[in-house]
Write a protein that holds these residues in place. Structure first.
Motif, short mmCIF file in Angstrom:
data_model
loop_
_atom_site.label_atom_id
_atom_site.label_comp_id
_atom_site.label_asym_id
_atom_site.label_seq_id
_atom_site.Cartn_x
_atom_site.Cartn_y
_atom_site.Cartn_z
N ALA A 9 30.21 10.17 50.07
CA ALA A 9 29.34 10.39 51.23
C ALA A 9 29.46 11.82 51.75
CB ALA A 9 29.71 9.40 52.35
N ASN A 10 30.69 12.33 51.82
CA ASN A 10 30.90 13.71 52.27
C ASN A 10 30.25 14.71 51.32
OD1 ASN A 10 32.33 12.90 54.52
ND2 ASN A 10 34.31 12.98 53.49
N VAL A 142 39.25 8.77 58.38
CA VAL A 142 37.85 8.46 58.07
C VAL A 142 36.91 8.91 59.18
CG1 VAL A 142 38.44 6.51 56.59
CG2 VAL A 142 38.09 6.14 59.04
N SER A 143 37.45 9.63 60.17
CA SER A 143 36.62 10.08 61.29
C SER A 143 35.75 11.25 60.86
CB SER A 143 37.51 10.49 62.47
OG SER A 143 38.37 11.56 62.09
N ALA A 149 29.62 16.70 62.25
CA ALA A 149 28.59 16.02 63.03
C ALA A 149 27.55 17.01 63.54
CB ALA A 149 29.23 15.28 64.20
N GLN A 150 27.99 18.20 63.94
CA GLN A 150 27.06 19.21 64.41
C GLN A 150 26.17 19.71 63.29
OE1 GLN A 150 28.97 22.57 66.22
NE2 GLN A 150 27.07 23.48 66.96
N GLN A 154 22.15 19.29 63.16
CA GLN A 154 21.27 20.45 63.02
C GLN A 154 20.31 20.29 61.85
OE1 GLN A 154 24.00 23.74 62.73
NE2 GLN A 154 24.29 23.91 64.94
N ILE A 155 20.82 19.77 60.74
CA ILE A 155 19.97 19.54 59.58
C ILE A 155 18.92 18.47 59.89
CG2 ILE A 155 19.92 18.65 57.22
CD1 ILE A 155 20.88 21.49 57.41
N ALA A 156 19.33 17.40 60.60
CA ALA A 156 18.38 16.34 60.94
C ALA A 156 17.27 16.87 61.85
CB ALA A 156 19.13 15.19 61.63
N VAL A 157 17.64 17.68 62.85
CA VAL A 157 16.64 18.26 63.75
C VAL A 157 15.71 19.20 62.99
CG1 VAL A 157 16.32 19.80 65.72
CG2 VAL A 157 18.05 18.02 65.81
#
Length: 255
Positions: A9-10, A142-143, A149-150, A154-157
């Protein structure tokens, strides 16, 4: 297994982040390097990375671990990921999401509880002090880090903004030919919707992700030759249509 899935996933996230900033995007999406078009390319480059076929079929754009999965370099890793997700998707076609999550979680919990009891019995009989059988996984971090997260946000936005700008351009007919091609695409989707439901398309997409890249790798020369012929024909037809329809030309005044 949990550690492998976490790493996968990473790596997928890192692959998207690296591809979004790649200098190959304008070239992959066939965008000329003129100043005016590069500005538009920067707005739609992220969309090109995700939906341009070369972004997924060009191994140079992939993280090695992602390539290892979808190109079946190590079947011991590809089979669990491909088969596990496929089983979940197939289950979702017959029962609700809540039921799938509940049954899968119950099955996993039953397995871990049984294994924990089995190991405790073995330790009691053999009088060993091996400790908790899942200690390695309990100690695993696993956090999601704030930095990651940032980056993901940013990529999602950026993807959302690019998609909104592109849809506005197509629906408001900035370029008649592009809007026409988009209309043909929507028309094809109406037939796909009548043949398949959304979950079926997701299953087909997942199977395609693990099959087409391998097929392309094995027959790259023949496929590239045929695709180039198709690309040339489409470019010729598009050029003729734009020449015949003045309103389809951007940045030119019709006298």
């Amino acid at each position: 297994m949990a550690e492998d899935l976490q790493k996968v996933a990473n790596e997928i996230v890192d692959n998207v982040l690296d591809g979004a900033e790649s200098e190959l995007v304008p070239a992959v999406c066939n965008v000329k390097s003129s100043p005016t078009k590069m500005e538009g390319a920067s707005k739609r480059s992220l969309v090109c990375v995700m939906f341009c076929p070369n972004a997924w079929f060009n191994r140079l754009n992939m993280n090695p671990k992602v390539e290892c999965l979808i190109y079946w370099r190590d079947p011991k890793k590809s089979v669990p990921v491909f088969g596990g997700v496929l089983l979940v998707l197939l289950a979702l076609t017959y029962v609700s999401l809540i039921s799938v999550v509940a049954y899968a979680s119950l099955l996993a919990l039953t397995g871990t509880v049984a294994f924990r009891i089995y190991k405790n019995i073995i330790q009691a009989v053999q009088k060993t002090g091996d400790g908790h059988p899942f200690k390695e996984y309990l100690d695993m971090d696993v956090s999601l880090s704030p930095q990651k997260a940032q980056e993901v946000s940013q990529i999602a936005v950026a993807h959302i903004n690019a998609a909104i700008s592109e849809l506005r351009r197509l629906f408001l007919v900035e370029d008649l030919v592009d809007s026409f091609k988009f209309g043909v695409f929507l028309w094809v989707l109406t037939y796909l919707g009548s043949w398949f439901n959304g979950m079926t398309l997701v299953i087909i997409a997942w199977v395609t992700l693990f099959t087409l890249p391998k097929v392309y790798e094995a027959n790259q020369v023949q496929i590239d030759t045929n695709l180039e012929i198709v690309r040339i024909k489409i470019a010729e037809i598009t050029t003729k249509v734009k020449a015949a329809i003045p309103i389809g030309k951007k940045g030119e005044k019709v006298e």
